[in-house]
Design a protein around this motif. Structure first.
Motif, PDB file in Angstrom:
ATOM      1  N   HIS A  80       6.705  10.254  -5.013  1.00  0.00           N
ATOM      2  CA  HIS A  80       5.337   9.702  -5.019  1.00  0.00           C
ATOM      3  C   HIS A  80       5.133   8.955  -6.338  1.00  0.00           C
ATOM      4  CE1 HIS A  80       3.844  12.578  -1.800  1.00  0.00           C
ATOM      5  NE2 HIS A  80       4.920  13.230  -2.221  1.00  0.00           N
ATOM      6  N   GLN A  83       2.107   9.884  -8.662  1.00  0.00           N
ATOM      7  CA  GLN A  83       2.107  11.201  -9.299  1.00  0.00           C
ATOM      8  C   GLN A  83       2.914  11.232 -10.593  1.00  0.00           C
ATOM      9  OE1 GLN A  83       3.011  14.224  -6.326  1.00  0.00           O
ATOM     10  NE2 GLN A  83       1.610  13.309  -4.848  1.00  0.00           N
ATOM     11  N   TRP A  97      -2.677  22.894  -5.556  1.00  0.00           N
ATOM     12  CA  TRP A  97      -2.134  21.825  -6.411  1.00  0.00           C
ATOM     13  C   TRP A  97      -2.600  20.454  -5.903  1.00  0.00           C
ATOM     14  CZ3 TRP A  97       1.564  18.101  -4.947  1.00  0.00           C
ATOM     15  CH2 TRP A  97       2.224  17.429  -5.989  1.00  0.00           C
ATOM     16  N   THR A 102      -3.543  16.462  -7.420  1.00  0.00           N
ATOM     17  CA  THR A 102      -3.070  15.250  -6.735  1.00  0.00           C
ATOM     18  C   THR A 102      -4.212  14.360  -6.277  1.00  0.00           C
ATOM     19  OG1 THR A 102      -1.302  16.671  -5.925  1.00  0.00           O
ATOM     20  CG2 THR A 102      -1.445  14.469  -4.974  1.00  0.00           C
ATOM     21  N   HIS A 233       5.478  14.986   5.314  1.00  0.00           N
ATOM     22  CA  HIS A 233       5.903  16.285   4.793  1.00  0.00           C
ATOM     23  C   HIS A 233       6.011  17.291   5.947  1.00  0.00           C
ATOM     24  CE1 HIS A 233       4.180  14.350   1.190  1.00  0.00           C
ATOM     25  NE2 HIS A 233       5.042  15.078   0.514  1.00  0.00           N
ATOM     26  N   HIS A 272      11.057  18.285   2.533  1.00  0.00           N
ATOM     27  CA  HIS A 272      11.058  19.726   2.248  1.00  0.00           C
ATOM     28  C   HIS A 272      11.729  20.560   3.339  1.00  0.00           C
ATOM     29  CE1 HIS A 272       8.828  18.681  -1.240  1.00  0.00           C
ATOM     30  NE2 HIS A 272       7.833  18.171  -0.525  1.00  0.00           N
ATOM     31  N   SER A 297      11.096  20.355  -6.969  1.00  0.00           N
ATOM     32  CA  SER A 297       9.735  20.556  -6.494  1.00  0.00           C
ATOM     33  C   SER A 297       9.576  21.924  -5.828  1.00  0.00           C
ATOM     34  CB  SER A 297       9.381  19.451  -5.493  1.00  0.00           C
ATOM     35  OG  SER A 297       8.174  19.723  -4.848  1.00  0.00           O
ATOM     36  N   LEU A 301       6.852  24.363  -7.496  1.00  0.00           N
ATOM     37  CA  LEU A 301       5.645  24.751  -6.761  1.00  0.00           C
ATOM     38  C   LEU A 301       5.812  26.110  -6.060  1.00  0.00           C
ATOM     39  CD1 LEU A 301       4.546  21.330  -5.169  1.00  0.00           C
ATOM     40  CD2 LEU A 301       3.583  22.453  -7.171  1.00  0.00           C
ATOM     41  N   ASP A 325      10.755  14.239  -5.381  1.00  0.00           N
ATOM     42  CA  ASP A 325       9.354  14.596  -5.134  1.00  0.00           C
ATOM     43  C   ASP A 325       8.513  14.602  -6.408  1.00  0.00           C
ATOM     44  OD1 ASP A 325       7.125  15.197  -3.578  1.00  0.00           O
ATOM     45  OD2 ASP A 325       7.391  17.362  -3.812  1.00  0.00           O
TER      46      ASP A 325
HETATM   47  N1  GUN Z   1       2.253  17.758   1.117  1.00  0.00           N
HETATM   48  C1  GUN Z   1       1.267  16.866   1.351  1.00  0.00           C
HETATM   49  N2  GUN Z   1       1.112  16.023   0.311  1.00  0.00           N
HETATM   50  C2  GUN Z   1       2.022  16.383  -0.603  1.00  0.00           C
HETATM   51  C3  GUN Z   1       2.351  15.884  -1.902  1.00  0.00           C
HETATM   52  O1  GUN Z   1       1.773  14.932  -2.429  1.00  0.00           O
HETATM   53  N3  GUN Z   1       3.374  16.524  -2.546  1.00  0.00           N
HETATM   54  C4  GUN Z   1       4.039  17.568  -2.005  1.00  0.00           C
HETATM   55  N4  GUN Z   1       5.028  18.139  -2.687  1.00  0.00           N
HETATM   56  N5  GUN Z   1       3.734  18.064  -0.796  1.00  0.00           N
HETATM   57  C5  GUN Z   1       2.739  17.477  -0.108  1.00  0.00           C
END
Ligand code: GUN
Ligand code: ZN
Length: 445
Positions: A80, A83, A97, A102, A233, A272, A297, A301, A325
């Motif tokens: 992203h 970010q 988060w 974000t 995602h 992911h 990531s 997280l 990520d």
């Molecule tokens: N799931 C939805 N939006 C995001 C994002 O901006 N980052 C991550 N890691 N997961 C997400």
């Protein structure tokens, strides 16, 4: 670096097969002293120095890189750009988060000047890390996409990017509608898809922030524009998975939410997939869709451990690429990402060898994106996106390398100790866009 030919000399590494599906030791070509001849942005020839020297020496400039390893530029399948300014935001898991950091940050990208400044800095960071292609999320603002592609065009990087679609469960200022999301994306596709090296990616953020109608509209747009990409995602965090089950009670699993509307197929990238089931992996394999493994990531997280060897199981292999990520992830460098990927695999009681790792960062990423006919290898005809890695970039690395017996040991140390300091130079379409020894003036922001 105009029309004529030029060459790079040094050790090379390039994969021709998938080490997850065949003998890892037979999956790559390593030339200890090679010439890579470049013409019109593509690799014209690549082979042993001794064989090519006669036709090259004296007839074109040669950049010599001793104590280095030339690889195809790294491919980042999930990142992203907005970010960049919130990497390392403290203390929360995914859903908190998103709300706390974000969605606050992304509102700043209503300002095209801000979007332009961050795009430029972001691309410089990618190139400093040796990454030459990425699948990139912009924000909901169409101007954030224009700013990004304009910056990418200046570097001539092959980037895949798109406007985030989000029509619910987000702040008002970040929401579009089914109609405006469709029209804005369609206009951006017309403007940018296939312009120079730029490729468009339809980008519904995830099923929690897009209504059923918006997911359907995204699928329609994707069908109407063959060759474009789709990214979203999938199954990152257990809280998220539970929420999706509540939002889509008639779906048997998370992947089915996307599949049933037509958002699973070749050129779809799902980031992911930490908590996916065997059924979901099978469905992903059948669809020809790709998963993006984002270890920095997932650890940062606290999302969980992606099972790369399970995803790549030979009887139903799923395409997998690596993702940083940013800014859930903590490094632009694919070397640092591989360092964490090794640890994630170890916690899953599996072993990611250097061959597996560097395949994922190069040809594997290109394969996940259906670009492995032009990116991710050092072969004649391939686009000349290259990274030159320094095997002696720090005192510790230099010292440690003396105790490596072979290429695989050196590569493993490189991914364990390496970061952006290990990138000696980066070439995009044959042009040097980053040279560590010739740092440009600091970026003004
Ligand atoms: N799931 C939805 N939006 C995001 C994002 O901006 N980052 C991550 N890691 N997961 C997400
Ligand atoms: Zn993401």
């Amino acid at each position: 670096f105009g029309p004529g030919r030029h060459a790079l000399r040094g050790a090379t590494l390039s994969f021709h097969a998938d080490p997850f599906l065949s003998d890892p030791h037979a999956s790559y070509t390593h030339l200890p002293d090679a010439l890579v001849v470049i013409e019109d942005g593509r690799i014209a020839e690549a082979g042993p120095y001794d064989r090519l020297r006669a036709s090259v020496e004296g007839s074109m400039p040669v950049a010599h890189y001793p104590d280095a390893l030339i690889l195809p530029g790294f491919v980042d399948t999930h990142i992203h750009y907005p970010q960049t300014q919130m990497i390392g935001a403290f203390g929360e898991q995914l859903l908190e988060w998103l709300n706390k950091y974000t969605f606050v940050t992304e509102q700043q990208f209503a300002d095209p000047a801000h979007a332009g400044m961050v795009s430029e800095l972001f691309l410089r960071e990618l190139l400093r890390a040796g990454t030459t292609t990425a699948a990139v999320y912009c924000t909901v603002h169409p101007g954030s996409v224009d700013a990004f592609f304009q910056a990418s065009q200046r570097f001539d990087t092959r980037m895949i990017a798109g406007k985030v679609l989000m029509d619910r469960n987000a702040p008002e200022a970040l929401r579009d509608t089914v109609q405006s999301g469709y029209e804005d994306s369609r206009n951006l596709i017309r403007k940018w898809h296939g312009k120079g090296r730029q490729l468009y990616c339809i980008t519904p953020r995830f099923a929690a922030t897009s209504s059923q109608a918006q997911l359907e509209s995204a699928a329609r747009l994707w069908r109407e524009h063959p060759g474009t990409y789709m990214q979203t995602h999938l199954s990152e965090n257990l809280g998220e998975v539970g929420w999706i089950a509540e939002l889509f009670p008639d779906c048997c699993d998370y992947f089915e939410v996307y599949r049933r509307v037509g958002l699973a197929g070749p050129r779809a990238i799902f980031a992911h997939a930490v908590h996916v089931s065997e059924d979901e992996l099978c469905a992903c394999h059948r669809a020809g869709a790709a998963l993006s493994h984002c270890p920095t990531s997932n650890l940062f997280l606290g999302s969980g451990l992606f099972r790369v060897f399970d995803a790549k199981r030979a009887d139903r292999p799923v395409r997998v690429g690596l993702g940083t990520d940013i800014g859930g992830g903590t490094a632009f460098s694919q070397l640092q990402t591989l360092n964490e990927a090794y640890k994630v695999a170890a916690l899953n009681q599996t072993r990611l060898t250097a061959a597996h790792a560097f395949y994922l960062a190069t040809r594997g990423g290109a394969h996940a994106l259906y670009l492995d006919d032009r990116l991710g290898a050092i072969e004649p005809g391939y686009e000349a996106d290259l990274v030159v890695l320094d095997l002696k970039s720090t005192p510790l690395m230099d010292f440690r390398m003396r105790y490596c017996a072979d290429l695989m040991e050196r590569l493993f140390v490189l991914m364990t100790l390496g970061d952006d300091r290990a990138v000696r130079a980066t070439y995009v379409a044959g042009r040097p866009v980053y040279d560590r020894s010739r740092q440009p003036a600091p970026f003004r922001y």
